[in-house]
Design a protein around this motif. Structure first.
Motif, short mmCIF file in Angstrom:
data_model
loop_
_atom_site.label_atom_id
_atom_site.label_comp_id
_atom_site.label_asym_id
_atom_site.label_seq_id
_atom_site.Cartn_x
_atom_site.Cartn_y
_atom_site.Cartn_z
N THR A 1 13.58 -6.69 0.35
CA THR A 1 13.52 -5.37 0.96
C THR A 1 14.12 -4.34 0.02
N GLY B 1 8.39 -7.29 11.01
CA GLY B 1 8.27 -5.87 10.76
C GLY B 1 7.63 -5.56 9.42
N GLU B 2 7.48 -4.28 9.14
CA GLU B 2 6.88 -3.83 7.89
C GLU B 2 7.98 -3.25 7.01
N LYS C 1 3.81 -6.31 5.23
CA LYS C 1 3.88 -6.52 6.67
C LYS C 1 4.25 -7.98 6.94
N THR C 2 5.26 -8.21 7.77
CA THR C 2 5.74 -9.55 8.09
C THR C 2 5.85 -9.71 9.61
N ARG D 1 4.43 -2.34 -0.19
CA ARG D 1 4.64 -2.27 1.26
C ARG D 1 4.13 -3.57 1.85
#
Length: 263
Positions: A230, A202-203, A198-199, A196
């Motif tokens: 993704t 968005g996550e 986080k960017t 998972r």
């Protein structure tokens, strides 16, 4: 400067390669719906940083749809990279790469690179002929024709080709043949797991893969690159990382437009 080597190999490429005819998809042939993870109009913008400490440049990846001279549909992948801020004042980099592929098969048709690193400028061009199994490589006015394997990609198209992998299974290795810099490379993509992440945009649930070239059976680990895609149908690279002696070079997705589905 590793900015070009990193974006060209994943961008290789960031930089992390196939036919001369532009019309394998002729208008008189029946057309089945082709779905790719990426669509025309997709635009991905990255910030290039050193060890996530300071920004050194930006890179943009774009997908465009065009008509070939023979009437077939092609995709043009465009990668641009440049230094910014203090790095730009010390060592200016301006890179532009265009890769044209057949829309349906994703076979590379041509590849053009124009780079300016400081006062040094470089031009490279590839023309693929998959029927003959050859590629013509032109660099700074000198041309040579060499043999290639079936479905060989160029350095930029390989980034998109990887995204079409139907399944990413942890521990499994996928090999992509790439022609770049006057050589045939077998680039191995190893699936490391899922994370998972986080960017700034968005996550995401992501698939972490590692790529490195294998040339003539010898692993060259200095070309190792990590990519986080993704974990969905689009397989968008949201983070790319290349380890160097004094840290790491990172490309972090900061803006994206997913485009529109074509045809």
């Amino acid at each position: 400067m590793r900015l070009h080597a990193f974006t060209g190999a994943v961008v290789l490429c960031l930089l992390l390669a196939p036919g001369t005819g532009l019309a394998s998809d002729r208008d008189d042939q029946p057309k089945a719906k082709v779905r790719h993870p990426f669509h025309p109009g997709e635009k991905l913008t990255y910030t290039i940083s050193w060890s996530n400490v300071f920004s050194a440049g930006t890179a943009v990846l774009e997908v465009k749809q065009e008509k070939a001279a023979g009437g077939g549909d092609v995709l043009r992948f465009v990668s641009t990279a440049r230094t910014i801020g203090m790095v730009d004042k010390v060592y200016t980099v301006r890179d532009s790469v265009h890769s044209i592929v057949d829309y349906r098969t994703l076979r590379s048709i041509s590849y053009d690179l124009s780079s300016a690193h400081g006062k040094k400028k470089k031009l490279r061009k590839l023309l693929f002929d998959h029927d003959k199994g050859t590629v013509t490589y032109t660099s700074d006015g000198s041309a040579v024709t060499e043999n290639i394997k079936e479905n060989t990609q160029d350095a930029l198209s390989s980034v998109y080709y990887i995204r079409t992998t139907p399944e990413f299974i942890e521990g499994k290795t996928v090999v992509v043949d790439i022609y770049d810099s006057g050589k045939n490379w077998a680039v191995e993509i190893q699936v490391l797991g899922r994370e998972r992440l986080k960017t700034p945009v968005g996550e995401f649930n992501t698939i972490k893969v590692r790529t490195y070239p294998k040339y003539e059976g010898v692993f060259m680990h200095k070309g190792e690159i990590f990519i986080w895609l993704t974990d969905d149908s689009r397989r968008i690279p949201v983070l790319m990382k290349s380890t160097i002696t004094i840290g790491s070079i990172m490309a972090t997705l900061t803006d994206m437009n997913v485009g529109d589905e074509a045809l």
